[in-house]
Design a protein around this motif. Structure first.
Motif, PDB file in Angstrom:
ATOM      1  N   MET A 273       0.833  -1.200   0.000  1.00 54.15           N
ATOM      2  CA  MET A 273       0.000   0.000   0.000  1.00 54.15           C
ATOM      3  C   MET A 273       0.872   1.257   0.000  1.00 54.15           C
ATOM      4  O   MET A 273       0.590   2.226  -0.715  1.00 54.15           O
ATOM      5  CB  MET A 273      -0.931   0.011   1.216  1.00 54.15           C
ATOM      6  CG  MET A 273      -1.835   1.239   1.274  1.00 54.15           C
ATOM      7  SD  MET A 273      -2.959   1.235   2.684  1.00 54.15           S
ATOM      8  CE  MET A 273      -4.086  -0.062   2.170  1.00 54.15           C
ATOM      9  N   ALA A 274       1.942   1.230   0.799  1.00 55.40           N
ATOM     10  CA  ALA A 274       2.866   2.363   0.819  1.00 55.40           C
ATOM     11  C   ALA A 274       3.501   2.556  -0.558  1.00 55.40           C
ATOM     12  O   ALA A 274       3.635   3.687  -1.046  1.00 55.40           O
ATOM     13  CB  ALA A 274       3.940   2.145   1.877  1.00 55.40           C
ATOM     14  N   MET A 275       3.885   1.443  -1.193  1.00 57.36           N
ATOM     15  CA  MET A 275       4.467   1.525  -2.531  1.00 57.36           C
ATOM     16  C   MET A 275       3.458   2.070  -3.543  1.00 57.36           C
ATOM     17  O   MET A 275       3.815   2.802  -4.467  1.00 57.36           O
ATOM     18  CB  MET A 275       4.949   0.138  -2.980  1.00 57.36           C
ATOM     19  CG  MET A 275       6.128  -0.417  -2.188  1.00 57.36           C
ATOM     20  SD  MET A 275       7.615   0.624  -2.284  1.00 57.36           S
ATOM     21  CE  MET A 275       7.516   1.490  -0.705  1.00 57.36           C
ATOM     22  N   SER A 276       2.189   1.717  -3.349  1.00 54.27           N
ATOM     23  CA  SER A 276       1.160   2.200  -4.276  1.00 54.27           C
ATOM     24  C   SER A 276       1.003   3.715  -4.177  1.00 54.27           C
ATOM     25  O   SER A 276       0.841   4.399  -5.191  1.00 54.27           O
ATOM     26  CB  SER A 276      -0.176   1.504  -3.991  1.00 54.27           C
ATOM     27  OG  SER A 276      -0.753   1.961  -2.781  1.00 54.27           O
ATOM     28  N   PHE A 277       1.076   4.249  -2.962  1.00 56.43           N
ATOM     29  CA  PHE A 277       0.977   5.700  -2.793  1.00 56.43           C
ATOM     30  C   PHE A 277       2.184   6.403  -3.418  1.00 56.43           C
ATOM     31  O   PHE A 277       2.042   7.448  -4.059  1.00 56.43           O
ATOM     32  CB  PHE A 277       0.868   6.056  -1.309  1.00 56.43           C
ATOM     33  CG  PHE A 277      -0.533   5.984  -0.777  1.00 56.43           C
ATOM     34  CD1 PHE A 277      -1.483   6.921  -1.157  1.00 56.43           C
ATOM     35  CD2 PHE A 277      -0.910   4.987   0.099  1.00 56.43           C
ATOM     36  CE1 PHE A 277      -2.784   6.862  -0.672  1.00 56.43           C
ATOM     37  CE2 PHE A 277      -2.205   4.915   0.588  1.00 56.43           C
ATOM     38  CZ  PHE A 277      -3.142   5.851   0.203  1.00 56.43           C
ATOM     39  N   LEU A 278       3.371   5.830  -3.237  1.00 55.92           N
ATOM     40  CA  LEU A 278       4.570   6.443  -3.811  1.00 55.92           C
ATOM     41  C   LEU A 278       4.524   6.418  -5.337  1.00 55.92           C
ATOM     42  O   LEU A 278       4.848   7.417  -5.997  1.00 55.92           O
ATOM     43  CB  LEU A 278       5.816   5.711  -3.307  1.00 55.92           C
ATOM     44  CG  LEU A 278       6.148   5.886  -1.820  1.00 55.92           C
ATOM     45  CD1 LEU A 278       7.348   5.035  -1.444  1.00 55.92           C
ATOM     46  CD2 LEU A 278       6.413   7.350  -1.497  1.00 55.92           C
ATOM     47  N   ALA A 279       4.122   5.276  -5.894  1.00 53.70           N
ATOM     48  CA  ALA A 279       4.033   5.164  -7.352  1.00 53.70           C
ATOM     49  C   ALA A 279       2.970   6.103  -7.901  1.00 53.70           C
ATOM     50  O   ALA A 279       3.169   6.767  -8.928  1.00 53.70           O
ATOM     51  CB  ALA A 279       3.717   3.718  -7.741  1.00 53.70           C
ATOM     52  N   GLY A 280       1.832   6.167  -7.223  1.00 48.09           N
ATOM     53  CA  GLY A 280       0.773   7.068  -7.657  1.00 48.09           C
ATOM     54  C   GLY A 280       1.200   8.524  -7.583  1.00 48.09           C
ATOM     55  O   GLY A 280       0.916   9.315  -8.488  1.00 48.09           O
ATOM     56  N   ALA A 281       1.900   8.878  -6.505  1.00 44.40           N
ATOM     57  CA  ALA A 281       2.355  10.260  -6.340  1.00 44.40           C
ATOM     58  C   ALA A 281       3.336  10.650  -7.444  1.00 44.40           C
ATOM     59  O   ALA A 281       3.257  11.759  -7.996  1.00 44.40           O
ATOM     60  CB  ALA A 281       3.015  10.427  -4.973  1.00 44.40           C
TER      61      ALA A 281
ATOM     62  N   GLY B 111      -2.261   7.685 -12.122  1.00 44.46           N
ATOM     63  CA  GLY B 111      -1.682   7.311 -10.837  1.00 44.46           C
ATOM     64  C   GLY B 111      -2.636   6.491  -9.994  1.00 44.46           C
ATOM     65  O   GLY B 111      -2.226   5.572  -9.280  1.00 44.46           O
ATOM     66  N   LEU B 112      -3.927   6.819 -10.072  1.00 39.59           N
ATOM     67  CA  LEU B 112      -4.930   6.071  -9.319  1.00 39.59           C
ATOM     68  C   LEU B 112      -5.007   4.626  -9.807  1.00 39.59           C
ATOM     69  O   LEU B 112      -5.071   3.688  -9.007  1.00 39.59           O
ATOM     70  CB  LEU B 112      -6.292   6.753  -9.455  1.00 39.59           C
ATOM     71  CG  LEU B 112      -7.471   6.060  -8.771  1.00 39.59           C
ATOM     72  CD1 LEU B 112      -7.249   5.988  -7.270  1.00 39.59           C
ATOM     73  CD2 LEU B 112      -8.773   6.796  -9.080  1.00 39.59           C
ATOM     74  N   ILE B 113      -4.987   4.450 -11.120  1.00 44.50           N
ATOM     75  CA  ILE B 113      -5.041   3.100 -11.688  1.00 44.50           C
ATOM     76  C   ILE B 113      -3.811   2.293 -11.270  1.00 44.50           C
ATOM     77  O   ILE B 113      -3.910   1.128 -10.868  1.00 44.50           O
ATOM     78  CB  ILE B 113      -5.140   3.174 -13.226  1.00 44.50           C
ATOM     79  CG1 ILE B 113      -6.461   3.837 -13.633  1.00 44.50           C
ATOM     80  CG2 ILE B 113      -5.023   1.787 -13.839  1.00 44.50           C
ATOM     81  CD1 ILE B 113      -6.555   4.144 -15.108  1.00 44.50           C
TER      82      ILE B 113
END
Length: 250
Positions: A34-42, A229-231
């Protein structure tokens, strides 16, 4: 499946973790993804906003700020409280690593901690903040106008999306499981498990759009920049579900 990073590392490298490396067992696979998903999305949002800026679709926003002021009570208080919490918990984790890795959630939410560590780190952070402000202090504070580009606000956007999204996900999950909420309201609300995607999406979107509106970022461009980023973030999060063994196939 791998409920935490410890099992993942042991399986990938065919080793048995010991000593300080056992702290990997405290990091849940889903939380890590989940943390990685936020970083990638950002990062994706940053790239999209920068692209729009280069094409002239987005403009910088003028913001006024006062420089040269001394450290305020609120500045010192925030740093002191933050430092105390960090020192209180982190020092205790260092002294009792096994107790932390056995049940990280219970450890974090409990009153266990190191009082001396909390006081020392709090004092250090207060001092550093005071010194930082003193170096920038002017005999007469000045008001300056700075140009801030939308891409420079990605950090704030990410924090708002994370906080409001997690809050919404927790609220929706609690409403979906009212029996558990009534039976154990504290445990249900503060549990690290139980997140509803739609709640996170709705609350996260509201938080980000409100921030964009307040900072004069055109809402249509904000939505367009956030979509890729959301996807990506959603996909990485779903991989985390699968890796953690939630049985979630999308």
């Amino acid at each position: 499946m791998y409920p935490n990073l410890g099992y993942l590392f042991e399986d990938l490298f065919n080793i048995r973790l010991s000593g300080p490396f056992t702290i990997l067992f405290a990091f849940q696979s889903f939380g890590f993804m989940m943390a990685m998903s936020f970083l990638a999305g950002a990062y994706t949002v940053y790239l999209e906003l920068r692209r729009k800026e280069k094409r002239g679709l987005l403009q910088a926003v003028a913001k006024k700020t006062i420089v040269g002021t001394p450290a305020s009570i609120s500045d010192l208080l925030v740093n002191g409280v933050t430092g105390f919490i960090l020192g209180f918990k982190l020092i205790e984790i260092f002294l009792d690593l096994k107790g932390f890795t056995d049940n990280p959630q219970e450890f974090i939410l409990s009153s266990r901690g190191n009082l001396a560590g909390g006081v020392i780190v709090a004092a250090l952070m207060v001092y550093l903040k005071y010194r930082e402000k003193e170096k920038q202090r002017l005999s007469k504070p000045e008001e300056k106008t700075m140009l801030v580009w939308p891409r420079q606000m990605v950090g704030d956007i990410t924090i708002i999306a994370a906080v409001s999204g997690l809050l919404g996900a927790k609220i929706f999950d609690s409403l979906e499981h009212l029996d558990s909420l009534v039976e154990d309201p504290i445990g249900t609300i503060f549990s690290f498990s139980g997140l509803a995607f739609y709640g996170g999406l709705i609350f996260g979107a509201i938080g980000v759009l409100y921030f964009a509106y307040r900072n004069k970022i055109p809402l249509l461009h904000m939505v367009d920049a956030a979509a890729p980023g959301l996807i990506l973030a959603y996909g990485i999060g779903r991989i985390g579900c699968h890796v953690a063994g939630d049985g979630d196939w999308g």
